[in-house]
Design a protein around this motif. Structure first.
Motif, mmCIF file in Angstrom:
data_model
loop_
_atom_site.group_PDB
_atom_site.id
_atom_site.type_symbol
_atom_site.label_atom_id
_atom_site.label_comp_id
_atom_site.label_asym_id
_atom_site.label_seq_id
_atom_site.Cartn_x
_atom_site.Cartn_y
_atom_site.Cartn_z
ATOM 1 N N THR A 213 0.818 -1.208 0.000
ATOM 2 C CA THR A 213 0.000 0.000 0.000
ATOM 3 C C THR A 213 0.857 1.265 0.000
ATOM 4 O OG1 THR A 213 -0.123 -0.280 2.370
ATOM 5 C CG2 THR A 213 -2.036 -0.992 1.100
ATOM 6 N N ASP A 214 2.102 1.170 0.519
ATOM 7 C CA ASP A 214 2.909 2.379 0.662
ATOM 8 C C ASP A 214 3.897 2.559 -0.490
ATOM 9 O OD1 ASP A 214 4.536 0.251 1.195
ATOM 10 O OD2 ASP A 214 5.541 1.180 2.900
ATOM 11 N N VAL A 215 3.728 1.791 -1.565
ATOM 12 C CA VAL A 215 4.762 1.783 -2.602
ATOM 13 C C VAL A 215 4.907 3.157 -3.274
ATOM 14 C CG1 VAL A 215 3.371 1.023 -4.596
ATOM 15 C CG2 VAL A 215 5.751 0.281 -4.386
ATOM 16 N N GLY A 216 3.821 3.943 -3.259
ATOM 17 C CA GLY A 216 3.843 5.247 -3.911
ATOM 18 C C GLY A 216 4.846 6.214 -3.296
ATOM 19 N N ARG A 217 5.154 6.032 -2.016
ATOM 20 C CA ARG A 217 6.021 7.017 -1.363
ATOM 21 C C ARG A 217 7.454 6.939 -1.874
ATOM 22 N NH1 ARG A 217 8.983 5.136 3.452
ATOM 23 N NH2 ARG A 217 8.395 2.967 3.747
ATOM 24 N N PHE A 218 7.793 5.880 -2.591
ATOM 25 C CA PHE A 218 9.137 5.771 -3.150
ATOM 26 C C PHE A 218 9.254 6.452 -4.520
ATOM 27 C CE2 PHE A 218 9.004 2.024 -0.317
ATOM 28 C CZ PHE A 218 10.082 2.345 0.491
ATOM 29 N N GLY A 219 8.152 7.037 -4.990
ATOM 30 C CA GLY A 219 8.229 7.722 -6.277
ATOM 31 C C GLY A 219 8.212 6.776 -7.462
ATOM 32 N N VAL A 220 7.460 5.672 -7.336
ATOM 33 C CA VAL A 220 7.338 4.749 -8.453
ATOM 34 C C VAL A 220 5.881 4.717 -8.915
ATOM 35 C CG1 VAL A 220 9.223 3.342 -7.556
ATOM 36 C CG2 VAL A 220 6.863 2.694 -7.058
ATOM 37 N N VAL A 221 5.675 4.237 -10.133
ATOM 38 C CA VAL A 221 4.320 4.100 -10.649
ATOM 39 C C VAL A 221 3.888 2.653 -10.444
ATOM 40 C CG1 VAL A 221 2.828 4.419 -12.656
ATOM 41 C CG2 VAL A 221 4.928 5.784 -12.422
ATOM 42 N N ALA A 222 2.745 2.439 -9.810
ATOM 43 C CA ALA A 222 2.252 1.084 -9.584
ATOM 44 C C ALA A 222 1.073 0.818 -10.499
ATOM 45 C CB ALA A 222 1.843 0.914 -8.116
ATOM 46 N N THR A 223 1.022 -0.387 -11.062
ATOM 47 C CA THR A 223 -0.082 -0.752 -11.943
ATOM 48 C C THR A 223 -0.300 -2.262 -11.887
ATOM 49 O OG1 THR A 223 -0.856 -0.782 -14.231
ATOM 50 C CG2 THR A 223 1.512 -0.931 -13.919
ATOM 51 N N SER A 224 -1.508 -2.685 -12.249
ATOM 52 C CA SER A 224 -1.739 -4.117 -12.410
ATOM 53 C C SER A 224 -1.888 -4.486 -13.878
ATOM 54 C CB SER A 224 -2.986 -4.553 -11.629
ATOM 55 O OG SER A 224 -2.683 -4.560 -10.254
ATOM 56 N N ASN A 225 -1.617 -3.502 -14.734
ATOM 57 C CA ASN A 225 -1.705 -3.742 -16.175
ATOM 58 C C ASN A 225 -0.296 -3.989 -16.716
ATOM 59 O OD1 ASN A 225 -1.749 -3.489 -18.965
ATOM 60 N ND2 ASN A 225 -3.346 -1.916 -18.945
ATOM 61 N N VAL A 226 -0.011 -5.250 -16.986
ATOM 62 C CA VAL A 226 1.364 -5.618 -17.332
ATOM 63 C C VAL A 226 1.793 -4.994 -18.666
ATOM 64 C CG1 VAL A 226 0.806 -7.823 -18.420
ATOM 65 C CG2 VAL A 226 3.001 -7.540 -17.292
ATOM 66 N N ASP A 227 0.864 -4.849 -19.605
ATOM 67 C CA ASP A 227 1.227 -4.260 -20.895
ATOM 68 C C ASP A 227 1.666 -2.804 -20.739
ATOM 69 O OD1 ASP A 227 0.751 -6.579 -22.239
ATOM 70 O OD2 ASP A 227 -1.334 -6.077 -22.712
ATOM 71 N N GLU A 228 0.992 -2.114 -19.821
ATOM 72 C CA GLU A 228 1.329 -0.723 -19.544
ATOM 73 C C GLU A 228 2.729 -0.626 -18.905
ATOM 74 O OE1 GLU A 228 -1.526 2.644 -17.675
ATOM 75 O OE2 GLU A 228 -0.801 1.206 -16.226
ATOM 76 N N ALA A 229 3.022 -1.557 -18.000
ATOM 77 C CA ALA A 229 4.321 -1.552 -17.334
ATOM 78 C C ALA A 229 5.444 -1.835 -18.328
ATOM 79 C CB ALA A 229 4.336 -2.578 -16.206
ATOM 80 N N VAL A 230 5.203 -2.761 -19.248
ATOM 81 C CA VAL A 230 6.260 -3.195 -20.171
ATOM 82 C C VAL A 230 6.461 -2.188 -21.310
ATOM 83 C CG1 VAL A 230 6.860 -4.995 -21.869
ATOM 84 C CG2 VAL A 230 5.993 -5.648 -19.629
ATOM 85 N N ALA A 231 5.440 -1.398 -21.625
ATOM 86 C CA ALA A 231 5.519 -0.509 -22.794
ATOM 87 C C ALA A 231 6.761 0.373 -22.746
ATOM 88 C CB ALA A 231 4.256 0.359 -22.864
ATOM 89 N N ASP A 232 7.586 0.295 -23.793
ATOM 90 C CA ASP A 232 8.797 1.114 -23.939
ATOM 91 C C ASP A 232 9.808 0.945 -22.809
ATOM 92 O OD1 ASP A 232 8.263 2.304 -26.407
ATOM 93 O OD2 ASP A 232 6.813 3.644 -25.439
ATOM 94 N N ALA A 233 9.750 -0.180 -22.098
ATOM 95 C CA ALA A 233 10.696 -0.388 -21.001
ATOM 96 C C ALA A 233 12.093 -0.681 -21.553
ATOM 97 C CB ALA A 233 10.234 -1.547 -20.114
#
Lengths: 329, 180
Positions: A213-233
């Motif tokens: 739940t606190d992952v946002g405080r590290f300045g990262v983007v969290a998602t459950s959409n794997v295609d969105e995460a992988v795009a242009d990685a």
């Protein structure tokens, strides 16, 4: 320049004052970007040692390093042991099954007993988050965290960063997608801190039940959409589904997990053409990663293992002098 | 702050040493140059260029970092660990004559460390020592085969070699109270 500097010639200008001014390596949290860069630069020199016919240098001659492992580990323990031997340290391995812990001794007592034998450094792997901090307070020896519970695994994050830098020549500005069991992963906690400190853009992805739940405080983007995460990685890092740490039902089945999040060649096409695939191991093939990806041309998974030795040599070397001069200061 | 060698002098000295190397080894077959980081490396590269001008042959050249072999590592009073840099020797040193190159020869401890480091890479036919400046005060039984300039100093003085490639200019300076 110190008076002892005359022990060896200093004929040039004093190099930039770069040193790890700390006794222990407990986590990435404590490190500055300059210290991280120093460790990675030193690791490059250490990697060269592993390519020589005689893969050993005398730098830690006469130093005793205890590898204290309260959790099973093959890769990390072996990697530390090879690193210590390449630096000529004397090494001692203590695994839980053979120690007096099974007879009821506490961690603090075990540490105090080891301390009485004056080791210079203790490499600790423990299932409790914060075990290294406890040892750090009661031991004079330098403590290196080799993974504590769900908290940190700093040398893994450092070797991951080293591997990325080796391939991409930089960390700043890269898109790194970290996919898998985010909740139970100390590798994730160390990696997102390191990568964000060094200016990478980090995306984390997993089932909603496995996103802290606190992952946002590290300045990262969290998602459950794997295609969105992988795009242009530039980098896709898979994390193991840690069934042994799961105390409830976080997703319906391993097969379903693979269907939704497993890294396949088809999914990877959304990433940059020169994407690299990483995994800290041990891999669950057919769960978080398809075999065709693990063994494919983008995979740097075995480079990570090789680089682990160089990075751990750098940490051991840089900390070996640190404790003493902190006391002297 | 007296300048003991200027750019011209350094240039002529290295040209002379290059000739001595060719003469003493009767050619350049099986020779290789290895510079000790930091300032031994550009000196070794300049010697390689000078030898090429004389003989027309390329002499393989490498860079040696001796940090992990220092005898003052991990000692109390020394302070933070010196930064380790890469050793780059892209050729086999087995059965070659190695010219080990450093800027200043002083206590001899750097040379001792370099000999240990070098021998971990193989078994050279021989090792010869080249230095731009020999300032005396040896603490180990080590002697250079080629010396650019013998410079009598007191232990309180320090010798600074500055090179174009690293410092933007060529000169050797004797400083008071540098401690090194």
């Amino acid at each position: 320049m110190t008076p002892a500097g005359t022990d060896i010639e200093h004929t040039g200008h004093t190099p930039a004052a770069t040193a790890l001014r700390r006794k222990d390596l407990l986590g990435i949290t404590d490190l500055t970007p300059e210290e991280i860069a120093l460790i990675l630069d030193t690791a490059e020199a250490m990697k060269e040692v592993g390519t020589r016919p005689i893969k050993k240098v005398p730098a830690l001659r006469g130093k005793t390093v205890v590898n204290l492992f309260f959790e099973p580990s093959t890769r990390t323990r072996t990697s530390f042991e090879i690193a210590e031997k390449r630096l000529s340290a004397d090494t001692l391995n203590i695994a839980i099954g053979t120690s007096s812990v099974v007879k009821g001794e506490t961690l603090a007592d075990t540490a105090l007993n080891l301390e009485a034998m004056s080791p210079d450094m203790i490499v600790l792997r423990h299932s409790s988050s914060g075990a290294c901090h406890l040892l750090s307070r009661i031991c004079r020896a330098a403590i290196i965290n080799a993974g504590d519970g769900m908290h940190e695994h700093p040398t893994q994050a450092l070797l991951d960063a080293f591997t990325i830098r080796e391939r991409k020549k930089r960390l700043r500005g890269l898109k790194v997608a970290i996919i898998g069991d985010l909740l139970h992963s100390r590798v994730l906690r160390s990696n997102i801190q390191l990568l964000t400190k060094m200016g990478a853009r980090v995306w984390v992805c997993g089932p909603p039940t496995l996103i802290p739940t606190d992952v946002g405080r590290f300045g990262v983007v969290a998602t459950s959409n794997v295609d969105e995460a992988v795009a242009d990685a530039d980098v896709v890092m898979l994390l193991r589904i840690q069934l042994e740490r799961m105390e409830g039902a976080y997703f319906p089945s391993l097969r379903e997990y693979f269907h939704v999040f497993g890294m396949t060649e088809a999914r990877l096409r959304r990433a940059k053409p020169d994407v690299i695939i990483m995994h800290p191991g041990p891999m669950n093939r057919g769960v978080e990663i398809a075999s065709e990806v693990a063994d494919g041309p983008y995979s740097v998974i075995l480079d990570q293992v090789a680089n682990g030795v160089a990075v751990r040599m750098a940490v051991l070397y840089l900390l070996a002098g640190g404790a003493e001069h902190e006391e002297a200061a | 702050m007296p300048v003991v060698m200027d750019a011209d002098r350094i240039g002529r000295t290295l040209a002379r040493i290059a000739h001595e190397i060719v003469e003493r080894n009767k050619g350049v077959d099986d020779l290789a140059l290895v510079g000790i980081r930091t300032r031994g490396v550009p000196i070794a590269r300049r010697l390689a260029r000078a030898i090429k001008e004389i003989t027309g042959h390329d002499v393989p050249t490498g860079a040696l970092d001796i940090t992990l072999y220092r005898d003052d590592l991990m000692r109390h009073a020394v302070g933070p660990q010196p930064q380790v840099r890469r050793t780059e020797i892209q050729f086999s040193i087995d059965n070659r004559k190695i010219l080990l190159v450093d800027d200043v020869l002083y206590t001899g401890r750097t040379t001792r460390a370099a000999l240990d480091a070098l021998i971990d890479y193989g078994r050279p036919k021989g090792i010869q020592l080249v230095v731009l400046v020999d300032r005396g005060h040896r603490e180990l039984p080590i002697k250079a085969d080629y010396v650019g300039k013998n410079l009598p100093t007191s232990p309180e003085e320090s010798v600074q070699v500055r090179l174009q490639e690293i410092d933007g200019q060529d000169e050797v300076v004797l400083q008071q109270g540098g401690g090194a």
